[in-house]
Design an enzyme around this catalytic site. Structure first.
Site, short mmCIF file in Angstrom:
data_model
loop_
_atom_site.label_atom_id
_atom_site.label_comp_id
_atom_site.label_asym_id
_atom_site.label_seq_id
_atom_site.Cartn_x
_atom_site.Cartn_y
_atom_site.Cartn_z
N LYS A 1 -13.86 12.78 30.16
CA LYS A 1 -12.97 11.89 29.40
C LYS A 1 -11.56 12.48 29.38
O LYS A 1 -11.34 13.58 28.87
CB LYS A 1 -13.49 11.70 27.97
CG LYS A 1 -12.75 10.61 27.19
CD LYS A 1 -13.46 10.33 25.88
CE LYS A 1 -12.81 9.17 25.12
NZ LYS A 1 -13.53 8.87 23.86
N LYS B 1 -20.95 9.99 18.95
CA LYS B 1 -19.80 10.79 18.54
C LYS B 1 -19.97 12.21 19.07
O LYS B 1 -21.08 12.75 19.13
CB LYS B 1 -19.69 10.80 17.01
CG LYS B 1 -18.36 11.35 16.50
CD LYS B 1 -18.22 11.21 14.99
CE LYS B 1 -16.81 11.63 14.55
NZ LYS B 1 -16.64 11.58 13.09
N CYS C 1 -9.65 15.01 23.08
CA CYS C 1 -9.32 14.82 21.67
C CYS C 1 -7.96 15.44 21.39
O CYS C 1 -7.76 16.63 21.64
CB CYS C 1 -10.38 15.44 20.78
SG CYS C 1 -10.10 15.18 19.02
#
Length: 416
Positions: free
Chosen positions: A219, A83, A181
């Site tokens: 990402k 995480k 995110c």
């Protein structure tokens, strides 16, 4: 852990920024040697990282602490991405409930299959030092398994450099940079706030790649018009790979009894990230676009880690057919548990047997050439119709008659 050497020299295909001292074996993508059992070989080698299979725990709750990451390795996952961590976990405050589900039954019947999942969860709220100690323990116990640190930081070069140095010292094999995110941190120029701003992304990627000494994957967010633009910038800035996609910004729904949004926290909610089976087709499209970018513009072994709605081996096969090197699973583990990897491996091997593939490398990217433009589809169909009409019309000229096929040639020109 397998030793890593310097990366290959820059290719002339793209003006990549390369950084001396970066640990990464030859970036050539290749399946590992045959397993010698006669069974399809699932092992892969990506950016110098050798994995027993292409299935990687995606960053999120399934990689939130030592206990769950150890379980992932014990169950047989090819790698684990922890995480996301940052320097100051004290700024990270989660709420509960923070998940909401979408079921296939329009009435939301409890036994109806879950097809969508939304979260408003933030990055790790555990102290960085605690996470780093657990990374060290995991690498001590599983020295040959791949552990990837996911990191995200505020718009501050010194902070990024400190975070990279500390995470690398824990022994992780690579870094995944969370540029994607979709909630919780944009006001601090974190997550998707970077991935959606190409100028900011280029600057921060430069900071990261001048400091990192292990392979770096960027990402990407799907919440952008053209995902190839930030992907290109990340790769040109020196990242060895791209991961895609992170979750899709969404509002899961409204409770028609209470008239409040879900997930409901003290009567209120906020848009969050959408995942699970329903996002798979969208993820396939984004992965296809990035795979074409890598194939056309990069030739130095840049890798692609696919994410989005993977619950079966066939889901993974689709991503690999488009050009993915590894396949990440996060929500699938939250719904089905860590043993899911055994099902994924068995089903992927079944697919490989059906097509006589002995290794992942044999079919990676095999379906990518069959994507084209709508204009080209029209032209191809018109040509095919023309050819079929020609066959039905029979011979076009007396010179086309043959002795061996005379009867069939005659029949081709009979109308009844």
């Amino acid at each position: 852990m397998e030793s890593l050497t310097l990366r290959a020299s820059p290719s002339t295909a793209s003006p990549l920024l390369r950084h001396p001292g970066r640990r990464a074996a030859s970036c050539v993508r290749a399946s590992a040697a045959s397993n010698g059992s006669g069974e399809p070989d699932l092992s892969v080698r990506v950016n110098g990282l050798k994995m027993p299979n292409p299935f990687v725990i995606g960053s999120g709750p399934p990689g939130t602490n030592y206990t769950v990451m150890k379980r992932a390795f014990d169950e047989g996952w090819g790698g684990v991405i922890a995480k996301t961590v940052s320097l100051d976990a004290g700024k990270v405050i989660n709420v509960t409930p923070r998940y909401a589900r979408l079921r296939a039954d329009p009435n939301g019947a409890a036994k109806s299959p879950i097809i969508g999942w939304q979260n408003i969860e933030l990055i790790s709220d555990r102290p960085l030092e605690t996470m780093l100690n657990e990374f060290k323990q995991l690498k001590k116990e599983y020295p040959d398994r791949i552990l990837i640190g996911s990191i995200m930081e505020e718009y501050n070069k010194a902070a990024w450099h400190e975070l990279i140095e500390r995470v690398e010292e824990s022994g992780v094999d690579a870094l995944e940079i969370n540029f994607s995110c979709p909630h919780g941190m944009p006001e601090r120029k974190m997550g998707a706030a970077v991935g959606q701003d190409c100028a900011l992304l280029e600057e921060v990627s430069g900071w990261i790649n001048e400091k990192a000494t292990v392979p770096v994957w960027a990402k990407m967010t799907p919440n952008i018009t053209d995902i190839t633009e930030p992907s290109r910038i990340a790769l040109k800035s020196g990242c060895e790979g791209v991961s895609a996609i992170n979750t899709i910004m969404s509002v899961m729904g409204i409770d028609l009894k209470t008239l409040r949004p879900e997930p409901c926290v003290e009567g209120y909610s906020t848009p969050g990230g959408y995942s699970a089976r329903a996002v798979h087709p969208i993820a396939l499209a984004k992965v296809m676009q990035i795979a074409r970018l890598i194939k056309e513009e990069f030739s130095d072994g840049q890798s692609l880690s696919a994410i989005g709605g993977v619950e079966t081996g066939n889901d993974a096969a689709e991503f690999i057919l488009l050009g993915a090197d590894t396949v990440q699973v996060c929500t699938g583990v939250m719904m089905h548990g860590y043993p899911l990897v055994k099902k994924l491996c068995a089903e992927l091997q079944d697919f490989m047997r059906a097509h006589n593939f002995s290794s992942i490398d044999e079919f990676r990217g095999a379906s990518l050439p069959y994507f084209t433009t709508h204009t080209d589809l029209v032209q191809r169909q018109q040509e095919a119709i023309k050819q079929r009409k020609a066959i039905r019309l029979g011979l076009q000229s007396d010179k086309d008659w043959t002795g061996d096929g005379f009867v069939k040639e005659t029949e081709s020109m009979v109308s009844n």
